[in-house]
Scaffold this active site. Structure first.
Site, PDB file in Angstrom:
ATOM      1  N   ASP A   6      -7.675   1.540   2.200  1.00 19.89           N
ATOM      2  CA  ASP A   6      -7.315   2.451   3.291  1.00 19.89           C
ATOM      3  C   ASP A   6      -8.231   3.653   3.497  1.00 19.89           C
ATOM      4  O   ASP A   6      -8.258   4.201   4.586  1.00 19.89           O
ATOM      5  CB  ASP A   6      -5.853   2.925   3.101  1.00 19.89           C
ATOM      6  CG  ASP A   6      -5.269   3.539   4.359  1.00 19.89           C
ATOM      7  OD1 ASP A   6      -5.747   3.207   5.459  1.00 19.89           O
ATOM      8  OD2 ASP A   6      -4.315   4.338   4.256  1.00 19.89           O
ATOM      9  N   HIS A   9      -5.985   9.703  -0.603  1.00 25.67           N
ATOM     10  CA  HIS A   9      -6.705   9.736   0.682  1.00 25.67           C
ATOM     11  C   HIS A   9      -5.924  10.354   1.839  1.00 25.67           C
ATOM     12  O   HIS A   9      -6.437  10.373   2.952  1.00 25.67           O
ATOM     13  CB  HIS A   9      -7.212   8.335   1.034  1.00 25.67           C
ATOM     14  CG  HIS A   9      -6.145   7.281   1.107  1.00 25.67           C
ATOM     15  ND1 HIS A   9      -5.785   6.521   0.027  1.00 25.67           N
ATOM     16  CD2 HIS A   9      -5.359   6.872   2.114  1.00 25.67           C
ATOM     17  CE1 HIS A   9      -4.815   5.685   0.381  1.00 25.67           C
ATOM     18  NE2 HIS A   9      -4.542   5.880   1.640  1.00 25.67           N
ATOM     19  N   HIS A  31       0.866  -1.187   0.000  1.00 18.94           N
ATOM     20  CA  HIS A  31       0.000   0.000   0.000  1.00 18.94           C
ATOM     21  C   HIS A  31       0.897   1.230   0.000  1.00 18.94           C
ATOM     22  O   HIS A  31       1.531   1.539   1.000  1.00 18.94           O
ATOM     23  CB  HIS A  31      -0.914  -0.012   1.228  1.00 18.94           C
ATOM     24  CG  HIS A  31      -1.758   1.217   1.315  1.00 18.94           C
ATOM     25  ND1 HIS A  31      -2.736   1.521   0.394  1.00 18.94           N
ATOM     26  CD2 HIS A  31      -1.756   2.259   2.185  1.00 18.94           C
ATOM     27  CE1 HIS A  31      -3.302   2.671   0.712  1.00 18.94           C
ATOM     28  NE2 HIS A  31      -2.725   3.140   1.784  1.00 18.94           N
ATOM     29  N   ASP A  42       1.114   5.020  -0.289  1.00 18.42           N
ATOM     30  CA  ASP A  42       0.437   6.313  -0.241  1.00 18.42           C
ATOM     31  C   ASP A  42       1.125   7.321  -1.145  1.00 18.42           C
ATOM     32  O   ASP A  42       2.342   7.495  -1.067  1.00 18.42           O
ATOM     33  CB  ASP A  42       0.437   6.852   1.189  1.00 18.42           C
ATOM     34  CG  ASP A  42      -0.476   6.045   2.092  1.00 18.42           C
ATOM     35  OD1 ASP A  42      -1.649   5.881   1.731  1.00 18.42           O
ATOM     36  OD2 ASP A  42      -0.014   5.571   3.152  1.00 18.42           O
TER      37      ASP A  42
END
Ligand SMILES: [Zn+2]
Length: 1027
Positions: free
Chosen positions: A196, A447, A72, A74
């Site tokens: 997420d 996000h 994941h 970001d």
């Protein structure tokens, strides 16, 4: 016809180039269908649906555990995008995406059974462009074989609370287009993957369905909701994400992942983890294989009980993991071998395999079960009692506004690029380009970006990226305007008009104002520019003086000169210069040019602001135009009453500002308010002030009440002639925290409306959801936070109604909002906090500098419930796509010789009807444009003017600058032909979904049903711009 050049592949982009001119209907297709049509048939004839051919074999009578190796990544959070990509500042967080991808590719090549998914195309595309041809070929092979699978495939994994649907569609289009261009159909993600984001919106699910995804997996939902779903075996459902679109258009199979997006405890084999590797040598004193295998079998069996099929997933990875992919894969290889060996040895019925989200979904689909249906959304999200993630709905309001404003500017840039063609990209001002702003906007949807949950230096970098994107768009606009006007000039873009700064209008005695309207219909717009002292005459595109009733001191106007337009004197001429106001009339998708000139030798005598003494004898104080009257209490200076004079509606409305004292933790919970979490330390907010110092300004062009609540909170309540809404322009900040109290500031409207605990908020700016205080539609809520637990995202609007009258407030950015008492609604406008909320960012939300002082607008509509939608839909559209003001000193040179200079222009030959929104008009490569048309009303929403009815358009000759030579309809993100796109079918417990009508495309008859978006790729030929 200029097909857009593609990197590779037979039938990439789903054979978009295969259909004949103007045709998509089967009856009109050429007699020999293209090659990929046969390939599709072949795939359909087999046992496997398209895209699932490469999935691994499973064991029909066992519990199949699908291991999903993933990372994941970001796109900015504790580090900037570039710091994450290159692995810089590892002292902040050890993370380097380039190494992750290098490492994963090597590990995949080492063993053909291994699989991996990748998600964030902002990172992947950057890495891809740095690879050799040989590596790219190897990666293409891995993708073709399904060993490297893309999930989601957006530029980023976007936030769902603070994002506008238009920006979501844009960022998904950007990422999926890269995959389509690079890998063709092999690279097209089948599942959406939002592991997420902090809560999930219904509109996001609707958009994913319209993008062609077969299913959707996520990690975060309310802890109570999750518990109930586990008991009811409803971790997986069909989400019916629209009340307007006919099923299954907005139906999306949706699964809640069992463990967020992390591996089961003790089974994290990343370099970032400390769990024990699997030791299978029984002679080693560290031997643990038996213990770990037994443990794994227990975890798998326990988890499998909460799901309905004999399949379950384990997310093997987490934030920025797999930098040393070998560690993960080496242990997973062993785990798979040892666990599956138990089947023979001990009769275990657990089968474990490398898999992907799409292959797991495919097994669920083949199970052929009947699934329950979800109709609401997954907001707000709480991960425990007192822990509501409702603060980020409002965190970093300045960044949220900059993002929304940049959306507006990007659409203007896209439109002019499409309307003008290459001449917008290459022209007298240099190279103009929409791509940098498009990419920056896509990054902002991440996000931790628009959500306001990054560290401060990362938020600064997001703003930097937007600013860098504006530059090439300004060049593009200059090239385009020169072309369309037939006239070169020194165009200037006053980006600081919100704080009344514009060097050209403040210094020049004469200048030109070009106002571009990005809507598909004409609008009237009040232009407001800071000027120097003096009086100005404004002339419209035809050289006529702009009708202004009169300036307050018109009687002083020298004989023979035209009446000057109003100069609006500022309340504080030290801080704010005087402003020039005039109403501009703007054609659809086009511009009007106004010329402004100072009148010489004339003493400005505009009416000075009139201070209103407190305790005035006057019973009331009003501002009004032909539609609205707003009344203020002379004792308190607060708004007291709004009247809609057309409908004879009168509603007492008291509006003022309050603040919640942010919790820093207490006896009930140590949870503090922070960037993510909202937690006031008491339910009752404190007033910023019980009264406002006010003064009134009335001129023929505007009426304003200026309210000063405190040194850091003020507001102007404003009415322009002809306007059907009341505008509240608030200024808040810097919020003082010297008393060591974090503060969360709200604007609250209190009315006597009997609203029965209900209020309404939009979902990403599109459909509306009903909210009920202390209530969730699908489980019995145990409410632990009566304020924060009732907050919802407001992207564009919130309203309350008693069934007869409706009070709607539109916002200019995303904010959190609620109705905590009947008849009341509130919006959080700003927050400044001294403590971190313990969700990883490890920094208090303490903006200093440019984010500390925020100005914004709330647009207030009072109408009958029946007529309200017509008002708020059209106003919200104009708020999101506001006209763009461009200034020029005038006196430039003719540019497009042969054509007379033009002061007015429309890109449309006829206005679009009010129910139709031009969502996208953008260049899609040489001689191709991307076009999205949207019906912006929901079913039954407008009974008064019938704006909810289906509407039919003729696209032939709709645009004035180009001719459409061929039109193809696609899915929402333009990566598949609509005709060829098919999604997995799911049976629901609501009965069979109706058969969809046979598909036809007639450009002269494009029908839009309520809330429908239709997406087209058009081959075009630009005309000579000659008027
Ligand atoms: Zn994340």
């Amino acid at each position: 016809m200029g097909a857009y050049a593609r990197a590779s592949g037979v039938c990439a982009r789903g054979c978009l180039d295969s259909a004949g001119p103007w045709t998509m209907s089967r009856a009109l297709r050429p007699p020999l269908p293209p090659l990929c049509f046969f390939l599709l048939l072949l795939a359909a004839a087999g046992a496997r649906a398209g895209g699932y051919e490469t999935c691994p074999t499973v064991q029909p009578n066992m519990l199949n555990v699908h291991l999903l190796p993933h990372t994941h990544d970001d796109v900015g959070w504790l580090k900037t995008v570039d710091q994450y990509f290159y692995g810089i500042k590892n002292d902040i967080q050890h993370a380097g995406v380039q190494y992750i991808l290098d490492s994963v590719i090597s590990a995949l090549l080492a063993d053909p059974t291994r699989r991996f998914i990748y998600v964030e195309i902002a990172f992947f595309s950057r890495w891809w462009h740095q690879q050799t041809n040989a590596t790219q070929e190897v990666v293409r092979d891995l993708v073709r074989q399904g060993r490297l699978e893309f999930a989601n495939g957006g530029w980023v994994m976007n936030d769902e609370a603070a994002t506008h649907y238009g920006a979501i569609v844009d960022q998904m289009t950007l990422g999926l287009r890269f995959l389509e261009d690079t890998f063709g159909n092999d690279g097209r993600p089948r599942v959406a993957w939002h592991i997420d984001p902090f809560g999930h919106s219904r509109e996001q699910a609707s958009l994913f369905a319209q993008m062609g995804f077969d299913g959707f997996f996520f990690g975060r939902l309310d802890y109570q909701d999750k518990w109930v779903r586990m008991q009811k075996l409803e971790m997986e459902q069909v989400w019916r994400a629209s009340t307007s679109l006919k099923p299954p258009t907005a139906d999306l199979f949706t699964g809640v992942l069992p463990n967020g997006y992390n591996p089961p405890r003790n089974l994290c084999w990343d370099v970032l983890c400390v769990d024990q590797p699997l030791v299978e040598d029984p002679r080693s004193p560290e031997y643990n294989a038996k213990e770990l295998v037994d443990y794994f079998l227990n975890v798998a069996t326990a988890q499998g009980r909460y799901y309905r099929t004999n399949h379950t997933v384990m997310t093997m990875g987490s934030d920025f993991q797999y930098e040393n992919a070998n560690m993960w894969f080496k242990n997973l290889d062993k785990l798979i071998r040892l666990v599956n060996a138990q089947q023979q040895a001990k009769g275990s019925s657990v089968h474990v395999l490398y898999s992907t989200p799409a292959c797991y979904l495919w097994e669920l689909n083949k199970a052929n079960l009947t699934w329950s249906v979800k109709h609401d959304d997954f907001f707000p999200y709480a991960d425990g009692p007192h822990q509501f993630w409702t603060g980020y709905f409002s965190s970093r309001p300045a960044l949220k506004r900059y993002e929304r404003l940049s959306y507006n500017f990007l659409q203007v840039c896209n439109q002019l690029e499409a309307l003008v063609g290459l001449a917008a990209n290459v022209g007298p001002y240099g190279s103009g380009d929409s791509a940098p702003l498009n990419e920056a906007m896509a990054v902002l949807q991440h996000h931790d970006a628009v959500s306001g949950t990054s560290r401060q230096h990362v938020a600064n970098d997001y703003a930097r990226q937007l600013a860098a994107g504006w530059g090439p768009c300004e060049v593009l606009l200059s090239n385009a305007l020169a072309r369309l006007r037939g006239f070169k000039d020194h165009f200037t873009f006053c980006q600081q008009l919100n704080i009344s700064i514009c060097p050209l209008s403040q210094t020049a005695a004469r200048f030109q104002v070009i106002v571009y309207n990005p809507l598909g219909r004409k609008v009237n717009w009040m232009v407001r520019l800071p000027v120097s002292e003096g009086v100005f005459v404004v002339k419209d595109p035809n050289g006529r003086t702009v009708p202004s009733d009169v300036s307050p001191n018109n009687e002083y106007s020298p004989a023979g000169t035209p009446p000057p337009v109003v100069i609006f004197p500022s309340s504080d001429s030290q801080a704010h210069p005087p402003e020039l106001l005039f109403s501009a009339s703007l054609p659809a998708l086009g511009f009007s040019t106004y010329s402004v000139a100072q009148v010489p030798r004339w003493k400005p005598q505009a009416r000075a602001p009139q201070p209103i003494p407190r305790r005035s004898w006057s019973p009331a104080l009003t501002i009004e135009n032909e539609h609205i009257r707003a009344t203020f209490d002379p004792d308190t200076g607060l708004l007291m009453e709004i009247m809609n004079m057309n409908q004879q509606l009168l509603l007492p409305v008291r509006q003022t500002f309050f603040w919640y004292n942010a919790s820093i933790g207490d006896n009930e919970s140590d949870q503090a308010s922070g960037a993510y979490i909202f937690r006031p330390n008491q339910q009752k907010p404190l007033p910023v002030s019980r009264w406002a110092q006010i003064h009134l300004v009335k001129t023929p062009l505007v009426q304003e009440v200026h309210q000063n609540f405190s040194a850091w909170c003020s507001q102007v309540v404003r009415l322009y002639p002809g306007q059907r809404h009341l505008e509240l322009e608030w200024s808040v900040g810097p919020i003082p925290v010297g008393d060591t109290w974090g503060k969360e500031v709200i604007s609250r409207f209190d009315t006597p409306l009997e609203t029965k605990g209900r209020f309404y908020t939009d979902s990403n700016g599109r459909e509306i959801l009903e909210r009920r205080r202390d209530y969730r539609p699908t489980w019995k809520l145990n409410q632990t936070e009566p304020v924060a637990g009732n907050y919802y995202p407001v992207n564009t609007r919130i309203y309350i109604t008693d069934g007869n009258m409706q009070l709607t407030v539109l916002t200019d950015r995303s904010q959190g909002g609620s109705s905590l008492r009947d008849g009341s609604l509130e919006l959080m406008v700003h927050r400044r906090l001294l403590k971190d909320d313990g969700r990883g960012v490890s920094e208090p939300l303490m903006e200093n500098g440019s984010g500390a002082w925020v100005r914004g607008r709330h647009l207030v509509l009072l109408d009958t419930a029946q007529a309200a939608a017509a008002g708020h839909r059209l106003l919200a559209e104009q708020e999101v796509l506001a006209p763009q003001v461009v200034l020029a000193p005038g006196g430039g040179a003719a540019y497009n010789l042969g054509a007379p200079p033009r002061t007015q222009f429309s890109g449309l030959r006829r206005d679009l009807p009010p129910s139709v929104h031009l969502l996208t008009l953008a260049s899609w490569g040489p001689e191709m444009v991307l076009l999205r048309l949207e019906h912006q009303f929901a079913v039954g929403e407008d009974s008064g003017r019938n704006l909810s009815a289906p509407v039919t358009l003729n696209l032939r000759d709709l645009f004035s600058t180009f001719t459409i030579t061929r039109l193809q309809e696609t899915t929402l993100v333009a990566n598949q032909l609509r005709e060829a796109a098919s999604r997995l079918k799911w049976t629901t417990n609501t009965g069979p979904t109706p058969h969809q009508t046979p598909y036809q495309l007639d450009p002269a008859n494009i029908t839009l049903e309520p809330m429908e978006i239709r997406t087209f790729l058009a081959s075009v030929q630009w005309k000579e711009v000659d008027g």
